[in-house]
Design a protein around this motif. Structure first.
Motif, short mmCIF file in Angstrom:
data_model
loop_
_atom_site.label_atom_id
_atom_site.label_comp_id
_atom_site.label_asym_id
_atom_site.label_seq_id
_atom_site.Cartn_x
_atom_site.Cartn_y
_atom_site.Cartn_z
N ASP A 160 -79.24 8.25 -46.89
CA ASP A 160 -78.49 8.56 -45.71
C ASP A 160 -77.35 10.04 -46.42
O ASP A 160 -76.26 9.98 -46.28
CB ASP A 160 -77.50 7.68 -45.12
CG ASP A 160 -76.51 8.10 -44.11
OD1 ASP A 160 -77.11 8.87 -43.30
OD2 ASP A 160 -75.42 7.46 -44.10
N ALA A 161 -78.22 10.87 -47.08
CA ALA A 161 -77.53 11.97 -47.45
C ALA A 161 -76.94 12.79 -46.39
O ALA A 161 -75.79 13.65 -46.41
CB ALA A 161 -78.28 12.99 -48.38
N ALA A 162 -77.76 12.59 -45.40
CA ALA A 162 -77.36 13.28 -43.85
C ALA A 162 -75.95 12.94 -43.67
O ALA A 162 -75.12 13.37 -43.05
CB ALA A 162 -78.59 12.93 -43.00
N GLY A 163 -75.89 11.46 -43.53
CA GLY A 163 -74.48 11.03 -42.91
C GLY A 163 -73.44 11.41 -44.03
O GLY A 163 -72.32 11.66 -43.28
N ILE A 164 -73.68 11.32 -45.31
CA ILE A 164 -72.56 11.75 -46.08
C ILE A 164 -72.05 13.17 -45.91
O ILE A 164 -70.97 13.65 -46.09
CB ILE A 164 -72.75 11.45 -47.61
CG1 ILE A 164 -73.07 9.70 -47.79
CG2 ILE A 164 -71.99 12.06 -48.60
CD1 ILE A 164 -71.87 8.99 -47.26
N THR A 165 -73.31 14.13 -45.73
CA THR A 165 -72.87 15.30 -45.36
C THR A 165 -71.91 15.52 -44.27
O THR A 165 -70.90 16.43 -44.48
CB THR A 165 -74.17 16.18 -45.13
OG1 THR A 165 -75.00 16.22 -46.34
CG2 THR A 165 -74.10 17.86 -44.78
N ALA A 166 -72.37 14.73 -43.19
CA ALA A 166 -71.44 14.70 -42.03
C ALA A 166 -69.74 14.41 -42.44
O ALA A 166 -68.88 15.04 -42.02
CB ALA A 166 -71.92 13.88 -41.02
N VAL A 167 -69.82 13.22 -43.29
CA VAL A 167 -68.42 12.68 -43.48
C VAL A 167 -67.70 13.79 -44.32
O VAL A 167 -66.60 14.30 -43.83
CB VAL A 167 -68.66 11.67 -44.42
CG1 VAL A 167 -67.27 11.12 -44.91
CG2 VAL A 167 -69.17 10.28 -43.43
N ILE A 168 -68.36 14.48 -45.32
CA ILE A 168 -67.67 15.61 -46.05
C ILE A 168 -67.13 16.84 -45.09
O ILE A 168 -66.05 17.19 -45.14
CB ILE A 168 -68.76 16.23 -46.98
CG1 ILE A 168 -68.81 15.07 -48.34
CG2 ILE A 168 -67.96 17.33 -47.72
CD1 ILE A 168 -69.74 15.19 -49.21
N MET A 169 -68.08 17.05 -44.20
CA MET A 169 -67.70 18.28 -43.26
C MET A 169 -66.78 17.90 -42.17
O MET A 169 -65.77 18.79 -42.07
CB MET A 169 -69.15 18.58 -42.66
CG MET A 169 -69.99 19.57 -43.43
SD MET A 169 -71.58 19.76 -42.60
CE MET A 169 -70.97 21.25 -41.73
N LEU A 170 -66.69 16.72 -41.92
CA LEU A 170 -65.63 16.17 -41.02
C LEU A 170 -64.24 16.01 -41.63
O LEU A 170 -63.39 16.56 -41.04
CB LEU A 170 -66.03 14.76 -40.29
CG LEU A 170 -67.08 14.82 -39.50
CD1 LEU A 170 -67.83 13.43 -39.30
CD2 LEU A 170 -66.63 15.44 -38.03
N ALA A 171 -64.26 15.70 -42.92
CA ALA A 171 -63.16 15.60 -43.62
C ALA A 171 -62.55 17.15 -43.83
O ALA A 171 -61.25 17.23 -43.67
CB ALA A 171 -63.37 15.25 -45.10
N ASN A 172 -63.13 18.16 -43.95
CA ASN A 172 -62.81 19.28 -44.09
C ASN A 172 -62.30 19.92 -42.67
O ASN A 172 -61.06 20.40 -42.46
CB ASN A 172 -63.80 20.39 -44.66
CG ASN A 172 -63.88 20.32 -46.13
OD1 ASN A 172 -63.42 20.93 -46.68
ND2 ASN A 172 -64.93 19.50 -46.65
#
Length: 426
Positions: A245-257
């Protein structure tokens, strides 16, 4: 490397962007950057408890720090814990002075040497004939108190299955003793010894404090672990997990920013990357124990958004859509964008219960997983071919934009999703 995130998603705060989830080139470039790191062969498939997993956790922590998120109270972004795998080495027990057969006894403990009797002061639970053994046994096993559970002999065929509760345990957990008996005894004594194999694990957690509703939390999460290294298939042995789920973690990092730059969150936002989803959901389980579920307004768990959904682009589905009105709130916030959140089209696969949202949902939190994975035909799922080259990065960036826009009224404290009716859950 020069950061290119400054324009990423920020325009979504404007009226113009409210009508559009089309990603910018900067969005797509950021998706590619994060995905490339997390799904790289050097991460060795990110299996929980391995050096590859530790490397991934360090990268995610560095991204949370660069985004300006606050660490946990201990000063770290790593929420560390230990998982124990027990091996029972000795067991003796008596019931009303008579020896009790081992097959009628199950002890869950993280103590090497445990002695329990009717004078130990343990909480007592009875599972009578006709009651739900699954429900009552699960509640006892997950409770944070020492408990003795008397199980009626009508469950003799099911009783051995309770051993699943002790396959892996959190260090420092409570003691639970299951005794199968036709009558509740006046006295009992249990003595048991175990050895343990210990694995250190860690979630990665960053916090963006809220303002007027700071005591309430909204969680954005995904799992960063995957399957690690397996037998070679056409010369490739690394399960990269680009979508899962690297895709989901990518989303989490982008949403944090995004939310850090936007600055309008009235509720406290918690960004979490869970470990060990693939081996039992231990990361999410440990994480959930650190929160008062009554104060969690919503959980957006994001998993496998790297491919188009069955409806094509500009769409995703929400597991357990019907269990709260959270999906309706998200869709209201996306009016005019052309993006649609659908109910889960794969109810037979029980996806609501299979991902990291389930732990908090069982506590009543409106916790759902957002995904696009075609679970009846996702050919790279759990294979060595789940690599970045198989993903639609532009569509993935559009989905992340849609999550940012659709969640804004919850983040800003204007909308509060209805709670999950825990009695309706299986």
């Amino acid at each position: 490397m020069k950061r290119i995130f400054v324009p990423l998603l920020v325009a979504c705060a404007t009226t113009a962007c409210a009508q559009n989830t089309k990603p910018s080139n900067a969005d797509i470039a950021e998706v590619r950057r994060i995905e490339t790191v997390l799904s790289h062969d050097s991460m060795q498939g990110r299996r929980a408890g391995t050096p590859g997993s530790d490397k991934a956790a360090a990268f995610i922590a560095s991204e949370f720090k660069k985004a300006g998120l606050q660490p946990l109270p201990n000063g770290s972004y790593l929420q560390s814990f230990k998982v124990l795998r027990p091996k029972q080495t000795a067991l003796t027990a008596t019931l009303n002075g008579a020896a009790l057969e081992a097959k009628n006894l199950l002890v869950i403990t993280t103590q090497p040497d445990l002695k329990v009797s009717n004078t130990s002061g343990y909480n007592t639970v009875t599972i009578a004939a006709g009651e739900s053994i699954a429900e009552k046994a699960t509640a006892a096993a997950q409770a944070d108190q020492n408990t003795v559970v008397f199980v009626d002999t009508s469950f003799a065929n099911i009783f051995p299955r309770l051993s699943a509760f002790k396959r892996q345990l959190f260090a420092g957990g409570s003691n639970v003793v299951f005794i199968m008996t036709a009558v509740q005894p006046q006295s009992y004594e249990v003595s048991v010894q175990h050895t343990f194999d210990e694995t250190a694990m860690a979630n990665v957690v960053g916090i963006l404090p809220g303002k007027s509703k700071a005591s309430e939390q909204v969680i954005f999460s995904g799992h960063y672990d995957h399957l690690g290294i397996g037998k070679p298939v056409n010369g490739d042995s690394i399960y990269n997990g680009a979508n899962d789920d690297a895709a989901g973690i990518t989303a989490v990092i982008m949403l944090a920013n995004h939310f850090k730059k936007q600055g309008g969150n009235q509720r406290t936002l918690v960004f979490a990357a869970f470990t060990a989803e693939e081996v039992g959901g231990f990361g999410a389980q440990y994480f959930s124990k650190q929160f008062d579920p009554a104060k969690v307004a919503a959980m957006f768990n994001i998993e496998m958004i790297g491919t188009e959904s069955k409806w094509g682009k500009n769409s995703a589905y929400i597991t357990g859509f019907e269990k709260t009105d959270m999906g309706a709130i998200l869709q209201k916030n996306l009016q005019g964008t052309g993006f649609t959140f659908h109910p889960d089209p794969y109810p037979d696969q029980q996806l609501f219960y299979r991902s990291d949202n389930a732990t908090l949902a069982r506590l009543g939190v409106p916790a759902h997983t957002i995904s696009t994975s075609k679970m009846d035909s996702e050919k790279h799922y759990h294979t060595v071919d789940d690599e970045i080259e198989t993903l639609d990065l532009e569509n993935m960036a559009a989905i992340i934009r849609a999550i940012a826009q659709s969640s804004r009224s919850i983040v800003e404290g204007k909308d509060t999703p209805s709670r999950v009716d825990t009695k309706s859950l299986r």
